[in-house]
Design a protein around this motif. Sequence first.
Motif, PDB file in Angstrom:
ATOM      1  N   GLY A  83       0.832  -1.202   0.000  1.00 20.73           N
ATOM      2  CA  GLY A  83       0.000   0.000   0.000  1.00 20.73           C
ATOM      3  C   GLY A  83       0.864   1.247   0.000  1.00 20.73           C
ATOM      4  N   VAL A 117       2.082   4.874   1.737  1.00 18.05           N
ATOM      5  CA  VAL A 117       2.223   5.534   3.032  1.00 18.05           C
ATOM      6  C   VAL A 117       2.899   6.882   2.801  1.00 18.05           C
ATOM      7  CG1 VAL A 117       4.454   4.429   3.524  1.00 18.05           C
ATOM      8  CG2 VAL A 117       3.072   5.338   5.408  1.00 18.05           C
ATOM      9  N   ALA A 166      -0.787   6.391   6.823  1.00 17.51           N
ATOM     10  CA  ALA A 166      -1.012   5.291   5.881  1.00 17.51           C
ATOM     11  C   ALA A 166      -2.154   5.603   4.918  1.00 17.51           C
ATOM     12  CB  ALA A 166      -1.311   4.005   6.653  1.00 17.51           C
ATOM     13  N   ASP A 167      -2.057   5.034   3.728  1.00 12.61           N
ATOM     14  CA  ASP A 167      -3.145   5.023   2.748  1.00 12.61           C
ATOM     15  C   ASP A 167      -3.624   6.412   2.333  1.00 12.61           C
ATOM     16  OD1 ASP A 167      -3.138   2.209   2.910  1.00 12.61           O
ATOM     17  OD2 ASP A 167      -4.437   2.285   4.683  1.00 12.61           O
ATOM     18  N   THR A 168      -2.700   7.330   2.197  1.00 16.95           N
ATOM     19  CA  THR A 168      -3.067   8.650   1.683  1.00 16.95           C
ATOM     20  C   THR A 168      -1.859   9.298   1.043  1.00 16.95           C
ATOM     21  OG1 THR A 168      -4.257  10.705   2.195  1.00 16.95           O
ATOM     22  CG2 THR A 168      -2.562  10.014   3.763  1.00 16.95           C
ATOM     23  N   GLN A 185      -7.111  10.929   0.710  1.00 15.86           N
ATOM     24  CA  GLN A 185      -7.968  10.102   1.549  1.00 15.86           C
ATOM     25  C   GLN A 185      -8.132  10.637   2.977  1.00 15.86           C
ATOM     26  OE1 GLN A 185      -9.660   7.463   0.325  1.00 15.86           O
ATOM     27  NE2 GLN A 185      -8.722   7.905  -1.660  1.00 15.86           N
ATOM     28  N   ASP A 193     -10.338  11.120   8.382  1.00 10.70           N
ATOM     29  CA  ASP A 193     -10.407  10.130   7.312  1.00 10.70           C
ATOM     30  C   ASP A 193     -11.719  10.314   6.549  1.00 10.70           C
ATOM     31  OD1 ASP A 193     -10.777   7.621   5.845  1.00 10.70           O
ATOM     32  OD2 ASP A 193      -9.118   6.863   7.058  1.00 10.70           O
TER      33      ASP A 193
END
Length: 412
Positions: A241, A243, A263-265, A283, A299
């Motif tokens: 993914g 980070v 994480a995840d953005t 995100q 989020d």
Amino acid sequence: MEHKGKRFPSFQEHGDDEEINLLKNKKKSRPQKKKAQRVPRWIYRVSLILLATVLALVWWFNRENLTVENISDWFQARLVGMGVGDGYPVSIPGGETEAGNFLSVDKEAVVVSNTALTAWNSTGKETLSVQHACSQPAVRQAGGRFLVYSIGGTGYQLETHTRSLIRENTEEKIVTGALSADGRFALVTQAEDYASRLTVYLRDGSVQYEYDFSQSYITAVALNSSGTKGFAAGVSAKDGGLVSTLYVFDFNQEKPVYTLSAADTMILEAQWSGNKICAVGDQKTLWVDAGSGAMEEYDYGGKQLTAYHLEGSRVLLSVSSHSISGACTVLEFRGTAKPATQLEVSSSVKSVSIYGETLAVLSGGQVEAFSSGTGKSLGTCQVGGDVRAIALMDESQVYLLGVSEVRQQKIG
């Protein structure tokens, strides 16, 4: 020789005793005017001391910006901005421009097109017109200056309303940039032996600081008002993914003060205001305390970001569950991850803007203004389907970016 004239008899010669006594009594009975009370001198002294203290505090907190050069630029910009134009709409030199290159600065409309940086005052008078050679231009503004740079190119320039300060080229391709109110600026470039390189420049264009990132591809950068500290956000792959790594710098130190991860953005844009850094991602939106390193995040819960506007540590953003069109949730944040205002809009939001306590939303061919905090509607105006971005001029008027022109309209 005698001069002839009127002679008024005296009471001693012709007056009546009773009349004389009556006039004397009237004179005695007249109310005596009270003497005006004088303000004690100590009050003047205290007032002067308080005024001097306030002026000293204003100077202290703005001492880095109150240079002869900055003051001169400010006065010249005010003089250039005087006068009345022919009104709106105005044509954009060089044709179409990106929505992100459309700003409202000090009640002026500012546009960076494919060929020029242009500004107009509230009456449509052109106050700034500077040519550039950037193939894919981007703009940052602060302290009366404009940094224009070429994304994927090497050219950059620093401009004011009255003069060009710097016009140079980097050795490497530019990714993104930032500008401080002090006039120092930063550029992130693609380094040959590293993932990214951050270069911070002094006001005269000389290099102040450099840092190479070995693994993070920097997507956003921000400077504090004095340009002595900085923030950078870079993206890398981890466990299948994405980070984002967040770096906070003091440019008097060789290495970052600290790093954080989200994480995840992927961070799209960041601003530094006071001691708070706000970073808008695809995100999540993040707020970092520059002193302690404490971080908050909001989020989006899988929703798509459709529009955002950063104003210091404040941010107004729109998220949607639909990829192209449909209802949107508009959220305003004031330096924390808890929404200060939340609105539901029935159609897709293309652009948002903040001015003071007024929030504006472009949706469904109209602009609607709302009150910050309460979310109360303040009025609407129909703008047509060609408008791609909005920028509030003040609480009741908005600039509109069309395909090849800028318009102005009242909301109400």
